[in-house]
Design a protein around this motif. Structure first.
Motif, mmCIF file in Angstrom:
data_model
loop_
_atom_site.group_PDB
_atom_site.id
_atom_site.type_symbol
_atom_site.label_atom_id
_atom_site.label_comp_id
_atom_site.label_asym_id
_atom_site.label_seq_id
_atom_site.Cartn_x
_atom_site.Cartn_y
_atom_site.Cartn_z
ATOM 1 N N GLY A 123 3.398 1.463 -1.915
ATOM 2 C CA GLY A 123 3.963 1.530 -3.265
ATOM 3 C C GLY A 123 5.226 0.733 -3.469
ATOM 4 O O GLY A 123 5.981 1.016 -4.408
ATOM 5 N N ARG A 161 4.618 11.299 -2.213
ATOM 6 C CA ARG A 161 5.361 11.176 -3.445
ATOM 7 C C ARG A 161 6.675 11.897 -3.322
ATOM 8 O O ARG A 161 6.872 12.781 -2.499
ATOM 9 C CB ARG A 161 4.594 11.786 -4.614
ATOM 10 N N TYR A 171 2.191 8.377 -11.402
ATOM 11 C CA TYR A 171 1.867 7.025 -10.952
ATOM 12 C C TYR A 171 1.048 7.063 -9.665
ATOM 13 O O TYR A 171 1.391 7.766 -8.716
ATOM 14 C CB TYR A 171 3.140 6.214 -10.714
ATOM 15 N N ASP A 172 -0.044 6.321 -9.647
ATOM 16 C CA ASP A 172 -0.892 6.181 -8.471
ATOM 17 C C ASP A 172 -0.328 5.041 -7.629
ATOM 18 O O ASP A 172 -0.371 3.887 -8.029
ATOM 19 C CB ASP A 172 -2.323 5.886 -8.907
ATOM 20 N N MET A 173 0.189 5.371 -6.443
ATOM 21 C CA MET A 173 0.889 4.395 -5.620
ATOM 22 C C MET A 173 0.023 3.212 -5.192
ATOM 23 O O MET A 173 0.547 2.159 -4.847
ATOM 24 C CB MET A 173 1.447 5.079 -4.369
ATOM 25 N N LEU A 228 3.745 -0.635 -13.408
ATOM 26 C CA LEU A 228 3.003 0.066 -14.446
ATOM 27 C C LEU A 228 2.098 -0.896 -15.196
ATOM 28 O O LEU A 228 2.454 -2.056 -15.439
ATOM 29 C CB LEU A 228 3.964 0.734 -15.425
ATOM 30 N N SER A 248 5.264 -9.981 -5.563
ATOM 31 C CA SER A 248 4.800 -9.354 -6.803
ATOM 32 C C SER A 248 5.388 -10.064 -8.014
ATOM 33 O O SER A 248 4.685 -10.313 -9.007
ATOM 34 C CB SER A 248 5.193 -7.872 -6.810
ATOM 35 N N ASN A 268 9.948 7.110 -0.170
ATOM 36 C CA ASN A 268 8.690 6.736 0.479
ATOM 37 C C ASN A 268 8.876 5.635 1.520
ATOM 38 O O ASN A 268 7.897 5.206 2.145
ATOM 39 C CB ASN A 268 7.667 6.281 -0.562
ATOM 40 N N THR A 272 -2.054 1.512 -7.045
ATOM 41 C CA THR A 272 -2.493 0.678 -8.165
ATOM 42 C C THR A 272 -2.190 -0.804 -7.954
ATOM 43 O O THR A 272 -3.076 -1.657 -8.060
ATOM 44 C CB THR A 272 -1.825 1.154 -9.465
ATOM 45 N N TRP A 273 -0.940 -1.118 -7.670
ATOM 46 C CA TRP A 273 -0.555 -2.539 -7.585
ATOM 47 C C TRP A 273 -1.113 -3.178 -6.318
ATOM 48 O O TRP A 273 -1.494 -4.352 -6.326
ATOM 49 C CB TRP A 273 0.951 -2.666 -7.647
ATOM 50 N N GLY A 298 5.871 -0.406 -7.118
ATOM 51 C CA GLY A 298 4.884 0.054 -8.080
ATOM 52 C C GLY A 298 5.034 -0.764 -9.350
ATOM 53 O O GLY A 298 6.137 -1.197 -9.691
ATOM 54 N N THR A 346 0.819 -1.208 0.000
ATOM 55 C CA THR A 346 0.000 0.000 0.000
ATOM 56 C C THR A 346 0.857 1.263 0.000
ATOM 57 O O THR A 346 0.382 2.334 -0.388
ATOM 58 C CB THR A 346 -0.950 0.019 1.207
#
Length: 332
Positions: A103, A304, A256-258, A108, A143, A125, A260-261, A106, A101
């Protein structure tokens, strides 16, 4: 084409033939030769030996059977030697969940021009009071376990970009030789993935110094694919096209939206139904459910890096002029 190549495009099958020496006519024979070597290592518990699983190790080592078996053995041995890392090895484990959560990593959605998946790490971060380095490493390995189920990625591989903007000396001091060695063993020596490049952006001088710590742990060919770009994004764009990158790296994609993954692995409501679990060690066979991978939730704002993109470079208050790109590390 055998059933083991089902779903691959003709272009990818041809790429596997040319770059990896993959021959569909003898694919089962190659796999069996690796499987026959298992009896030579009775000290290792090989908890998964099906054709599809062994095939990813052959692809990672360009169908050199002996090297593929060595990687297979190291994969399971690494897990045996680091049992605590692989306990409750799933996305809703508290440590892994926090890392995801935040990131780490991350991922893409789109791939680069070579079909490689792009992973991102925004180093600043890393809140060391919240996430241990081990949990971040666990989240990265989990991941990769999910991503490597995709045969296209077994062949095309991965790219990793690390943005060191605002990464403090205090944070860097936590990167001890022992934990760096653990990460290198897990990624370089024990995982069946092809890394086409590891790209450092905006790295301070003390990240350069870290190289002297990890150098003894690197293979000779491993030093060729870390590229130190400094604040020179033009050199990054020569290797990864801007249309594949978010705006933080001078790309044409949105920031990039942290989350996403994390939403991909955990699902929008973080329910137990969306766990990615493994057999034995909780670390052997990821359940690949495409419907879960495609589910989305509302974006989650994350801290960020304060990068400013100007004229193709990232500029920061604590950095000087652009520096030349320097290749250091390959993980292939």
């Amino acid at each position: 084409m055998t059933h083991l190549q089902a779903g691959l495009s003709p272009e990818t099958i041809e790429k596997a033939r040319l770059e990896l020496n993959e021959n569909p006519d003898i694919l089962h024979q190659d796999i069996q030769q690796v499987r026959d070597m298992i009896i030579t290592r009775p000290d290792i518990g090989f908890l998964r030996t099906d054709d599809a699983f062994i095939l990813r190790f052959l692809r990672a080592r360009k169908f050199h059977q002996t090297e593929a078996f060595r990687l297979l053995a190291q994969y399971f041995q690494y897990r045996q030697l680091n049992l605590d890392m692989f306990k409750n090895f799933k996305a809703d484990d508290p440590g892994i969940k926090r890392a995801l959560t935040d990131g780490f990593p991350g991922v893409l959605e789109n791939r680069d021009h070579c079909g490689r998946k792009i992973l991102l790490l925004f180093a600043a971060n890393w809140d060391q009071s919240r996430n241990s380095f081990i949990d971040i490493l666990r989240a990265i390995l989990l991941s990769l376990e999910v991503l490597i189920e995709d045969q296209e990625l077994q062949i095309n591989g991965f790219i990793l970009i690390i943005d060191w903007s605002n990464f403090s000396f205090k944070q860097a001091s936590k990167l001890t030789p022992s934990i760096l060695k653990l990460a290198i063993e897990g990624l370089q020596d024990s995982f069946p993935a092809r890394f086409g490049g590891v790209h450092f952006v905006n790295q301070p001088w003390y990240i350069h110094a870290l190289y002297t710590l990890i150098k003894p742990f690197l293979k000779d060919k491993t030093r060729k694919r870390i590229f130190l770009h400094g604040n020179n994004l033009n050199s990054l764009h020569q290797l990864i096209h801007p249309e594949c990158l978010p705006s933080e790296f001078g790309g044409t994609l949105p920031p990039y939206d942290m989350g996403t993954w994390a939403r991909t692995l955990l699902g929008p409501d973080y329910s137990d139904e969306n766990e990615y679990t493994h057999t034995s060690y909780n670390a052997m066979h990821v359940k690949h459910t495409s419907s879960n991978l495609e589910r989305e939730a509302s974006p989650k704002p994350m801290k960020r890096s304060q990068s400013v993109v100007e004229a193709g470079t990232l500029k920061h208050e604590d950095q000087g002029e652009s520096e030349n790109t320097q290749p250091l590390l390959a993980l292939d």
